[in-house]
Design a protein around this motif. Structure first.
Motif, PDB file in Angstrom:
ATOM      1  N   HIS A 223      16.031  47.738  24.133  1.00 13.61           N
ATOM      2  CA  HIS A 223      15.334  46.626  24.643  1.00 13.61           C
ATOM      3  C   HIS A 223      14.491  47.034  26.137  1.00 13.61           C
ATOM      4  CE1 HIS A 223      13.265  42.445  24.554  1.00 13.61           C
ATOM      5  NE2 HIS A 223      13.033  42.780  25.534  1.00 13.61           N
ATOM      6  N   PHE A 224      13.569  47.682  26.254  1.00 13.73           N
ATOM      7  CA  PHE A 224      12.641  48.610  27.535  1.00 13.73           C
ATOM      8  C   PHE A 224      11.728  47.202  28.058  1.00 13.73           C
ATOM      9  CE2 PHE A 224      10.152  50.093  30.515  1.00 13.73           C
ATOM     10  CZ  PHE A 224      10.884  51.027  31.536  1.00 13.73           C
ATOM     11  N   ALA A 225      12.467  46.429  29.691  1.00 14.46           N
ATOM     12  CA  ALA A 225      11.197  45.674  29.775  1.00 14.46           C
ATOM     13  C   ALA A 225      11.144  46.160  30.948  1.00 14.46           C
ATOM     14  CB  ALA A 225      11.782  43.873  29.634  1.00 14.46           C
ATOM     15  N   GLY A 226       9.439  45.707  31.014  1.00 17.09           N
ATOM     16  CA  GLY A 226       8.952  45.927  32.040  1.00 17.09           C
ATOM     17  C   GLY A 226       7.077  46.854  32.367  1.00 17.09           C
ATOM     18  N   LYS A 227       7.128  47.506  33.568  1.00 13.65           N
ATOM     19  CA  LYS A 227       5.155  47.707  33.351  1.00 13.65           C
ATOM     20  C   LYS A 227       4.461  48.555  32.583  1.00 13.65           C
ATOM     21  CE  LYS A 227       3.888  44.331  36.825  1.00 13.65           C
ATOM     22  NZ  LYS A 227       2.803  43.809  37.413  1.00 13.65           N
ATOM     23  N   GLN A 228       3.189  49.143  32.449  1.00 14.48           N
ATOM     24  CA  GLN A 228       3.142  50.945  31.935  1.00 14.48           C
ATOM     25  C   GLN A 228       1.916  51.002  33.018  1.00 14.48           C
ATOM     26  OE1 GLN A 228       0.080  51.098  30.275  1.00 14.48           O
ATOM     27  NE2 GLN A 228       0.263  49.110  30.655  1.00 14.48           N
ATOM     28  N   ASP A 229       1.679  52.413  32.686  1.00 13.40           N
ATOM     29  CA  ASP A 229       0.109  52.596  32.850  1.00 13.40           C
ATOM     30  C   ASP A 229      -0.721  53.828  32.258  1.00 13.40           C
ATOM     31  OD1 ASP A 229      -1.551  53.449  35.111  1.00 13.40           O
ATOM     32  OD2 ASP A 229      -0.586  55.249  35.184  1.00 13.40           O
ATOM     33  N   ALA A 230      -1.898  53.281  31.816  1.00 15.33           N
ATOM     34  CA  ALA A 230      -2.349  54.350  30.676  1.00 15.33           C
ATOM     35  C   ALA A 230      -0.937  54.662  29.220  1.00 15.33           C
ATOM     36  CB  ALA A 230      -2.904  55.174  31.757  1.00 15.33           C
ATOM     37  N   GLY A 231      -0.473  53.522  28.791  1.00 19.09           N
ATOM     38  CA  GLY A 231       0.958  53.550  28.337  1.00 19.09           C
ATOM     39  C   GLY A 231       1.422  54.928  27.910  1.00 19.09           C
ATOM     40  N   ARG A 262      18.600  52.605  16.400  1.00 21.53           N
ATOM     41  CA  ARG A 262      17.675  51.856  15.314  1.00 21.53           C
ATOM     42  C   ARG A 262      16.746  51.267  15.497  1.00 21.53           C
ATOM     43  NH1 ARG A 262      21.793  49.255  11.409  1.00 21.53           N
ATOM     44  NH2 ARG A 262      20.441  50.094   9.536  1.00 21.53           N
ATOM     45  N   LEU A 263      16.353  50.490  16.708  1.00 23.48           N
ATOM     46  CA  LEU A 263      15.723  49.560  16.815  1.00 23.48           C
ATOM     47  C   LEU A 263      15.261  49.686  18.308  1.00 23.48           C
ATOM     48  CD1 LEU A 263      13.323  47.915  16.651  1.00 23.48           C
ATOM     49  CD2 LEU A 263      15.069  45.691  16.992  1.00 23.48           C
ATOM     50  N   VAL A 264      13.935  50.644  18.743  1.00 20.78           N
ATOM     51  CA  VAL A 264      12.921  50.121  20.058  1.00 20.78           C
ATOM     52  C   VAL A 264      12.409  49.035  20.377  1.00 20.78           C
ATOM     53  CG1 VAL A 264      12.220  51.900  21.693  1.00 20.78           C
ATOM     54  CG2 VAL A 264      13.674  52.724  20.075  1.00 20.78           C
ATOM     55  N   ILE A 265      12.720  48.183  21.831  1.00 18.07           N
ATOM     56  CA  ILE A 265      11.701  46.762  22.074  1.00 18.07           C
ATOM     57  C   ILE A 265      10.865  47.310  22.972  1.00 18.07           C
ATOM     58  CG2 ILE A 265      11.152  44.819  22.016  1.00 18.07           C
ATOM     59  CD1 ILE A 265      13.269  44.652  20.221  1.00 18.07           C
ATOM     60  N   LEU A 266       9.596  47.981  23.545  1.00 13.86           N
ATOM     61  CA  LEU A 266       8.934  48.481  23.982  1.00 13.86           C
ATOM     62  C   LEU A 266       7.923  46.681  24.690  1.00 13.86           C
ATOM     63  CD1 LEU A 266       7.417  51.197  23.763  1.00 13.86           C
ATOM     64  CD2 LEU A 266       9.302  51.551  24.989  1.00 13.86           C
ATOM     65  N   ASP A 267       8.624  46.856  25.685  1.00 11.12           N
ATOM     66  CA  ASP A 267       8.307  44.902  26.270  1.00 11.12           C
ATOM     67  C   ASP A 267       7.507  45.616  27.271  1.00 11.12           C
ATOM     68  OD1 ASP A 267       8.100  42.555  27.435  1.00 11.12           O
ATOM     69  OD2 ASP A 267      10.427  42.013  27.534  1.00 11.12           O
ATOM     70  N   THR A 268       7.018  46.142  27.732  1.00 10.88           N
ATOM     71  CA  THR A 268       4.877  45.860  28.152  1.00 10.88           C
ATOM     72  C   THR A 268       4.116  46.143  27.405  1.00 10.88           C
ATOM     73  OG1 THR A 268       5.627  48.544  27.572  1.00 10.88           O
ATOM     74  CG2 THR A 268       7.278  47.815  29.219  1.00 10.88           C
ATOM     75  N   CYS A 269       2.836  45.996  28.826  1.00 14.59           N
ATOM     76  CA  CYS A 269       1.497  45.666  27.839  1.00 14.59           C
ATOM     77  C   CYS A 269       1.131  47.143  27.489  1.00 14.59           C
ATOM     78  CB  CYS A 269       0.579  45.510  28.581  1.00 14.59           C
ATOM     79  SG  CYS A 269       0.923  43.589  29.250  1.00 14.59           S
ATOM     80  N   GLU A 277       4.676  56.472  17.927  1.00 11.24           N
ATOM     81  CA  GLU A 277       5.068  57.455  18.041  1.00 11.24           C
ATOM     82  C   GLU A 277       6.388  57.948  18.259  1.00 11.24           C
ATOM     83  OE1 GLU A 277       4.669  61.352  18.710  1.00 11.24           O
ATOM     84  OE2 GLU A 277       3.231  60.369  18.403  1.00 11.24           O
ATOM     85  N   ILE A 278       7.163  56.794  18.900  1.00  7.77           N
ATOM     86  CA  ILE A 278       8.968  56.856  18.852  1.00  7.77           C
ATOM     87  C   ILE A 278       9.391  56.153  17.449  1.00  7.77           C
ATOM     88  CG2 ILE A 278      10.564  55.192  19.719  1.00  7.77           C
ATOM     89  CD1 ILE A 278       8.991  55.234  22.264  1.00  7.77           C
ATOM     90  N   ALA A 279       8.499  55.243  16.988  1.00  7.15           N
ATOM     91  CA  ALA A 279       9.401  55.377  15.130  1.00  7.15           C
ATOM     92  C   ALA A 279       9.385  56.026  14.400  1.00  7.15           C
ATOM     93  CB  ALA A 279       7.780  53.937  14.747  1.00  7.15           C
ATOM     94  N   GLY A 280       8.845  57.312  15.020  1.00 10.83           N
ATOM     95  CA  GLY A 280       8.570  58.650  13.740  1.00 10.83           C
ATOM     96  C   GLY A 280      10.231  59.328  13.957  1.00 10.83           C
ATOM     97  N   THR A 281      10.637  59.420  15.497  1.00 11.84           N
ATOM     98  CA  THR A 281      12.587  59.321  15.430  1.00 11.84           C
ATOM     99  C   THR A 281      13.505  58.126  15.581  1.00 11.84           C
ATOM    100  OG1 THR A 281      11.306  61.413  17.370  1.00 11.84           O
ATOM    101  CG2 THR A 281      13.860  60.240  17.540  1.00 11.84           C
ATOM    102  N   VAL A 282      12.473  57.367  16.011  1.00 11.97           N
ATOM    103  CA  VAL A 282      13.947  56.383  15.271  1.00 11.97           C
ATOM    104  C   VAL A 282      13.573  54.928  13.826  1.00 11.97           C
ATOM    105  CG1 VAL A 282      14.714  55.626  17.453  1.00 11.97           C
ATOM    106  CG2 VAL A 282      13.512  54.184  17.232  1.00 11.97           C
ATOM    107  N   GLU A 283      14.050  54.904  12.837  1.00 17.01           N
ATOM    108  CA  GLU A 283      14.444  53.668  12.657  1.00 17.01           C
ATOM    109  C   GLU A 283      12.583  52.660  12.283  1.00 17.01           C
ATOM    110  OE1 GLU A 283      18.003  52.460   9.103  1.00 17.01           O
ATOM    111  OE2 GLU A 283      18.589  52.267  11.980  1.00 17.01           O
ATOM    112  N   CYS A 284      12.836  52.394  13.838  1.00 15.16           N
ATOM    113  CA  CYS A 284      12.108  51.204  14.143  1.00 15.16           C
ATOM    114  C   CYS A 284      11.274  51.326  15.146  1.00 15.16           C
ATOM    115  CB  CYS A 284      12.162  49.680  12.993  1.00 15.16           C
ATOM    116  SG  CYS A 284      12.174  49.331  12.064  1.00 15.16           S
ATOM    117  N   ALA A 285       9.929  50.772  15.941  1.00 17.97           N
ATOM    118  CA  ALA A 285      10.282  50.257  17.591  1.00 17.97           C
ATOM    119  C   ALA A 285       9.063  49.402  17.188  1.00 17.97           C
ATOM    120  CB  ALA A 285       9.905  51.889  18.026  1.00 17.97           C
ATOM    121  N   LEU A 338       5.565  45.333  14.740  1.00 18.30           N
ATOM    122  CA  LEU A 338       6.129  46.716  14.385  1.00 18.30           C
ATOM    123  C   LEU A 338       6.219  47.275  13.618  1.00 18.30           C
ATOM    124  CD1 LEU A 338       9.786  46.468  13.557  1.00 18.30           C
ATOM    125  CD2 LEU A 338       8.917  46.038  11.486  1.00 18.30           C
ATOM    126  N   ARG A 339       6.324  49.160  13.905  1.00 14.70           N
ATOM    127  CA  ARG A 339       6.061  50.057  13.389  1.00 14.70           C
ATOM    128  C   ARG A 339       7.182  50.795  12.630  1.00 14.70           C
ATOM    129  NH1 ARG A 339       2.257  48.228  13.212  1.00 14.70           N
ATOM    130  NH2 ARG A 339       0.335  48.325  14.266  1.00 14.70           N
TER     131      ARG A 339
END
Length: 355
Positions: A223-231, A262-269, A277-285, A338-339
């Motif tokens: 679970h990655f929580a934070g901010k992003q810039d242009a993705g 198994r699951l990646v959570i991008l807790d950002t805008c 894109e990440i879901a092509g590598t792990v089971e779910c994102a 979910l992806r």
């Protein structure tokens, strides 16, 4: 100064040339014995020069590599200088001394996928590094594409608790990430199968320590929580500045990790495209199509973990959390989505259960 020194044994020279060729196409520069260690020079001096004048060393891992005295010396020197980037091309057991380092795994991949795994992994490892001159090639190297057995990741998972790693990235956030973490911790502790989940919060991760942190905790859920810039995800760096990590680097990071995430959570805008894109590598994102407010995330994610810890499938847990957030007035565009990787049925995927 070049980007890479490629360390290999004669048995894997085809793979070393192939790796160097692919890197050259991406404008990276390399030292490689087949082209740079010219007749008449002392081999040990050439090896020393290549190590001292490269930013990283790619080790082409195979059983023969770990049997080679020269290769072991090169690998030990690279580890001591924190410049090792292992690439596994044959099934082999990694010695305990080197297991703390993640590696790029090409074993059993078709060449098109192997190239993507290599480039994604390299990009993930080279945040903040500059490129030097390119190495010349007379033609495109060819390697044997004979299929090799893949490691069964399910065998890696023992009956241990589900490991959830909450990474709170403090770069330019102004968010109450520790407060969100405490909410998630509380709902897990009260859930039916809460004791089967090991939750860990880390709030001081930087671009330089990200790989080490993931490799250290080997999470099933990140679970990655934070901010992003242009993705791109924002992280602090060792100097106190901010680094923006692009999608390709994140994808390469997850492809390189040998931890069974198994699951990646991008807790950002604006993170849904990156999650796809990440879901092509792990089971779910999971990611968000637009922006999401701090209080909206604090509604959705505790509800998600409550359902996961109750033994619900990923699909049902996501559905329950979405319904709860929308019931509280959160628009669908600001609700995490979910992806899944092709072939993965989220309705059959339970991260914890009675058995």
């Amino acid at each position: 100064m070049r980007d890479f020194f490629i360390s290999y044994t004669k048995v894997n020279e085809d793979w070393a040339r192939w790796i160097a060729w692919q890197l050259k196409q991406e404008q990276y520069s390399c030292y490689i014995q087949a082209l740079d260690f010219v007749a008449g020079r002392d081999f040990v001096e050439c090896m020393k020069d290549a190590l001292e004048n490269s930013r990283q060393m790619i080790s082409v891992l195979s059983p023969a590599y770990f049997s080679s005295t020269f290769a072991q010396k090169e690998l030990q020197a690279a580890y001591a200088a924190d410049m090792a980037l292992p690439v596994r091309v044959e099934q082999c057991q990694i010695p305990k001394l080197y297991r703390t380092k993640i590696y790029i795994d090409l074993v059993g991949l078709p060449l098109s996928e192997a190239r993507k795994a290599l480039i994604d992994g390299v990009r993930a490892s080279r945040i903040g590094r500059a490129s030097g001159e390119a190495v010349p090639f007379p033609g495109r190297p060819v390697v044997d594409e004979a299929p090799q057995p893949m490691v069964n990741e399910k065998k890696r998972r023992s009956a241990r608790r589900l490991r959830v790693l909450f990474l709170g990235a403090g770069a330019e956030t102004g968010l109450d990430l520790q407060g969100e973490y405490r909410q998630i911790r509380d709902v897990i502790s009260k859930a039916k199968y809460g004791k089967k989940i090991a939750l860990k919060g880390v709030f001081d991760v930087t671009a330089e320590t990200l790989f080490h942190t993931l490799n250290k905790y080997e999470p099933d859920v990140l679970h990655f929580a934070g901010k992003q810039d242009a993705g791109r995800v924002l992280l602090n760096d060792a100097s106190g500045g901010v680094v923006a990590i692009p999608e390709s680097a994140l994808t390469g990071m997850f492809r390189s990790l040998d931890t069974g995430i198994r699951l990646v959570i991008l807790d950002t805008c604006y993170s849904l495209q990156c999650a796809a894109e990440i879901a092509g590598t792990v089971e779910c994102a999971m990611g968000v199509k637009s922006f999401i407010y701090d209080d909206e995330a604090a509604l959705f994610y505790p509800a998600l973990y409550r359902a996961i810890a109750a033994g619900k499938s990923i699909r049902d847990a996501c559905g329950q959390a979405s319904a709860y957030a929308q019931m509280k007035g959160v628009p669908k565009s600001r609700t995490p989505q979910l992806r899944c990787r092709k072939g993965v049925d989220p309705g059959r995927l339970r991260l914890v259960s009675e058995t």
